[in-house]
Design an enzyme around this catalytic site. Sequence first.
Site, PDB file in Angstrom:
ATOM      1  N   GLN A 206       2.968  14.268   3.728  1.00  0.00           N
ATOM      2  CA  GLN A 206       3.098  13.169   2.761  1.00  0.00           C
ATOM      3  C   GLN A 206       2.272  12.022   3.322  1.00  0.00           C
ATOM      4  O   GLN A 206       2.636  11.445   4.333  1.00  0.00           O
ATOM      5  CB  GLN A 206       4.574  12.775   2.609  1.00  0.00           C
ATOM      6  CG  GLN A 206       4.820  11.419   1.957  1.00  0.00           C
ATOM      7  CD  GLN A 206       4.232  11.290   0.556  1.00  0.00           C
ATOM      8  OE1 GLN A 206       4.275  12.214  -0.243  1.00  0.00           O
ATOM      9  NE2 GLN A 206       3.638  10.129   0.262  1.00  0.00           N
TER      10      GLN A 206
ATOM     11  N   GLY B 160      10.257  11.537  -5.482  1.00  0.00           N
ATOM     12  CA  GLY B 160      10.376  12.299  -6.706  1.00  0.00           C
ATOM     13  C   GLY B 160       9.127  13.141  -6.870  1.00  0.00           C
ATOM     14  O   GLY B 160       9.173  14.347  -7.056  1.00  0.00           O
ATOM     15  N   GLY B 161       8.000  12.456  -6.766  1.00  0.00           N
ATOM     16  CA  GLY B 161       6.737  13.150  -6.887  1.00  0.00           C
ATOM     17  C   GLY B 161       5.662  12.427  -6.117  1.00  0.00           C
ATOM     18  O   GLY B 161       5.802  11.240  -5.807  1.00  0.00           O
TER      19      GLY B 161
ATOM     20  N   GLU C 213       3.110  11.595 -12.478  1.00  0.00           N
ATOM     21  CA  GLU C 213       2.166  12.036 -11.433  1.00  0.00           C
ATOM     22  C   GLU C 213       0.832  12.453 -12.056  1.00  0.00           C
ATOM     23  O   GLU C 213      -0.227  12.208 -11.482  1.00  0.00           O
ATOM     24  CB  GLU C 213       2.767  13.165 -10.598  1.00  0.00           C
ATOM     25  CG  GLU C 213       4.131  12.849  -9.963  1.00  0.00           C
ATOM     26  CD  GLU C 213       4.213  11.530  -9.217  1.00  0.00           C
ATOM     27  OE1 GLU C 213       3.162  11.011  -8.776  1.00  0.00           O
ATOM     28  OE2 GLU C 213       5.325  10.987  -9.086  1.00  0.00           O
TER      29      GLU C 213
ATOM     30  N   TYR D 248       6.467  -1.035 -10.483  1.00  0.00           N
ATOM     31  CA  TYR D 248       6.455   0.008 -11.513  1.00  0.00           C
ATOM     32  C   TYR D 248       6.830  -0.590 -12.871  1.00  0.00           C
ATOM     33  O   TYR D 248       6.111  -0.454 -13.852  1.00  0.00           O
ATOM     34  CB  TYR D 248       7.477   1.108 -11.204  1.00  0.00           C
ATOM     35  CG  TYR D 248       7.160   1.981 -10.014  1.00  0.00           C
ATOM     36  CD1 TYR D 248       7.320   1.511  -8.713  1.00  0.00           C
ATOM     37  CD2 TYR D 248       6.730   3.284 -10.182  1.00  0.00           C
ATOM     38  CE1 TYR D 248       7.051   2.329  -7.612  1.00  0.00           C
ATOM     39  CE2 TYR D 248       6.466   4.116  -9.093  1.00  0.00           C
ATOM     40  CZ  TYR D 248       6.627   3.629  -7.818  1.00  0.00           C
ATOM     41  OH  TYR D 248       6.365   4.434  -6.752  1.00  0.00           O
TER      42      TYR D 248
HETATM   43  N1  BES Z   1       2.872   7.496  -5.502  1.00  0.00           N
HETATM   44  C1  BES Z   1       4.273   7.538  -5.719  1.00  0.00           C
HETATM   45  C2  BES Z   1       5.058   7.952  -4.518  1.00  0.00           C
HETATM   46  C3  BES Z   1       4.907   7.013  -3.346  1.00  0.00           C
HETATM   47  C4  BES Z   1       4.963   5.643  -3.522  1.00  0.00           C
HETATM   48  C5  BES Z   1       4.755   7.538  -2.083  1.00  0.00           C
HETATM   49  C6  BES Z   1       4.809   4.812  -2.425  1.00  0.00           C
HETATM   50  C7  BES Z   1       4.614   6.709  -1.002  1.00  0.00           C
HETATM   51  C8  BES Z   1       4.633   5.349  -1.164  1.00  0.00           C
HETATM   52  C9  BES Z   1       4.642   8.466  -6.870  1.00  0.00           C
HETATM   53  O1  BES Z   1       3.702   8.501  -7.886  1.00  0.00           O
HETATM   54  C10 BES Z   1       5.898   7.918  -7.497  1.00  0.00           C
HETATM   55  O2  BES Z   1       5.867   6.826  -7.982  1.00  0.00           O
HETATM   56  N2  BES Z   1       6.973   8.691  -7.462  1.00  0.00           N
HETATM   57  C11 BES Z   1       8.246   8.304  -8.002  1.00  0.00           C
HETATM   58  C12 BES Z   1       8.544   9.034  -9.266  1.00  0.00           C
HETATM   59  C13 BES Z   1       8.040   8.399 -10.505  1.00  0.00           C
HETATM   60  C14 BES Z   1       8.430   9.226 -11.712  1.00  0.00           C
HETATM   61  C15 BES Z   1       8.486   6.971 -10.674  1.00  0.00           C
HETATM   62  C16 BES Z   1       9.323   8.711  -7.025  1.00  0.00           C
HETATM   63  O3  BES Z   1       8.999   9.397  -6.051  1.00  0.00           O
HETATM   64  O4  BES Z   1      10.466   8.355  -7.227  1.00  0.00           O
HETATM   65 ZN    ZN Z   2       3.610   6.691  -8.930  1.00  0.00          ZN
END
Ligand code: BES
Ligand code: ZN
Length: 642
Positions: free
Chosen positions: A170, A303-304, A331, A418
């Site tokens: 990651q 989550g992703g 994603e 977000y």
């Molecule tokens: N890029 C992010 C995950 C992330 C953010 C990893 C900051 C490391 C540092 C990914 O796109 C994301 O936002 N995932 C969310 C899910 C999404 C549906 C809001 C999560 O993991 O909760």
């Molecule tokens: Zn994201």
Amino acid sequence: MSLRPLLLATAAALAVAGCAGKGGFYGAGEIGAQAAPAPSMVPLPRDVHSFARPEIARVHHVDLDLRADFDARRLSGKAALDILTAPGATEIVLDTRDLDIRGVTDASGRPLQYALGEAAGVRGRPLTVQIPAGARRIVVDYQTSPDAAALQWLTPAQTAGKRRPYLFSQGQAILTRSWVPTQDSPGIRQTYSARITVPEDLRAVMSAEQLTPNGQRVQGGRAYRFRLDQPVPPYLIALAVGDIEFGPLGPRSGVYTEPSMLDAAAAELVDTEKMIAAAEALYGPYRWGRYDLLVLPPSFPYGGMENPRLTFATPTIIAGDRSLTSLVAHELAHSWSGNLVTNAIWADSWLNEGFTTYFENRIMEALYGPERAAMEAALEYRTLQNSIAELPKGSPRSALKVEASATDPEEGGSTVIYEKGQAFLRTVEHTVGRERFDAWLRSYFDRHAFQPMTTEAMLADMRANLIRGDADLERRLQLNQWVYQPGVPGNVVVPKSTAFARVETEAKAWAAGSRPASALPWRSWTTQERQHFLASVPEKLTRAQLAELERSLGLASEGNSEVVFDWLQLAIKNRYDPAKPQIERFLLSQGRRKFVLPTFRNLMVQGEWGRPFARSLYERARPGYHPVTYTSVDAVVRGAAS
Ligand code: BES
Ligand code: ZN
């Protein structure tokens, strides 16, 4: 041209238009005249999270040759870095963290002088390599630490199949340096290739094109080769190794996961191909070839993660009814906002996450209609209001652009970027009209494809290509207010869901005692309506009320991770004892930080009811968690005074 004038130019002096075309900081210019990414149109701010000095020498391609040793929990081998140098450059600075550097050579194997600087917390240590004039390539011989922050080595017991070990990486935000010695800054785009050697019975996958899908038998294992021709920021270099199988979803999409999960994952993700088509119809071509997903073991901390060509996803989205697939839309949307047009530094990360959350909602609307999209947007808007309410009044942390700190870019990372980012773009959309907004956003992705983007350059683009000098429109949009000021400006377009209005009526009736829980239309509600119901009942509930909900709504045996999470927080806040076994199961069965961290936090504020329970449960759960999750939870459970 030489790099000299650019070294003198400050970011402020370089108007966006002024550096269009040849030679931004990160462009190849004529340095070495090698094939390299197109020049950046956006002047780059200094990245406080990286030691790299790309204006002197920069990496543009990484070639990995690594072997995965599951007994030692190490990757070891070589990273060959193709570099571009300014005239007179004598050194290149790389980022590393907990790497064991065994030597550095030039392309022909002659040793080069190098030095590792002081360790600087999460930023790791700079690796400075002396380079001969005209150097094009350096080769770093190294191995990772068993505790590499980017890597999780799982025992067979931690997998679904229970028979073979697993490894995954990651990278976001600044973890890639703990397994790849390169310039780990989102503005320094690099192509990559790799040969990964793994034990015979395992398969390797990466965020890249697979050149050898079945691997090749080699001494002591199987080697898999990969290549990604599109230049990406290093946080998108990703690897997973395990008992992994593939199931097709569409002509350019499919899912990888452990064999025992494959059928369920493929059924859950059937709409992926439609999502790609919807995304393209909105904002232009998908530029990465295939779009596959990897559904990971339950300890995946996010989550992703939008790794190019291969989204990594938590198994907690496999709900059985496709109700949580907005995560795929999210994603996938990053293939434009984030992977194509990338935050230049982490202080700009709302450009990645805010634009993506907006785009995600548009994909959901295109596939499932405005009501579903409105429900999801409304849930997220409430999250935003709650996050802002938890911050001190006027806190700069509810601005979209949050000033970069030299510490951890993940620290204090909140949902504000977000949900406020999404609300901002929705507001712009409604103010200028959808057609005009969509045309601008699509052209923005085209204009800046494969480039880093700053908040300031995005605003400049919006002014030049969307507002176009319309003073009245500029005033109505309140751009600076949205981006730089805390809170939510008055022109916000609040998402409205008629289905949610009905849910609120039901919640009121139940709370007032005029409708028993058994008479609620729970079974006919979607996951989003159920989530909204649990958020709409009073915060303080009696034990009898909780028991009634638990029994009538079947909450103790609920399988949807989002609904379980919401229910358990309600139970914890009301110290509802019968939920403790379910809390245990929830925290022992998955390691997604979004679920785990708030659950422990809520337990820890419940005094004698919650603290000893949280502490002893954490000791059992922690060995199953990823470093990203346990580092955050440590601060809450172990750091807190009793
Ligand atoms: N890029 C992010 C995950 C992330 C953010 C990893 C900051 C490391 C540092 C990914 O796109 C994301 O936002 N995932 C969310 C899910 C999404 C549906 C809001 C999560 O993991 O909760
Ligand atoms: Zn994201």
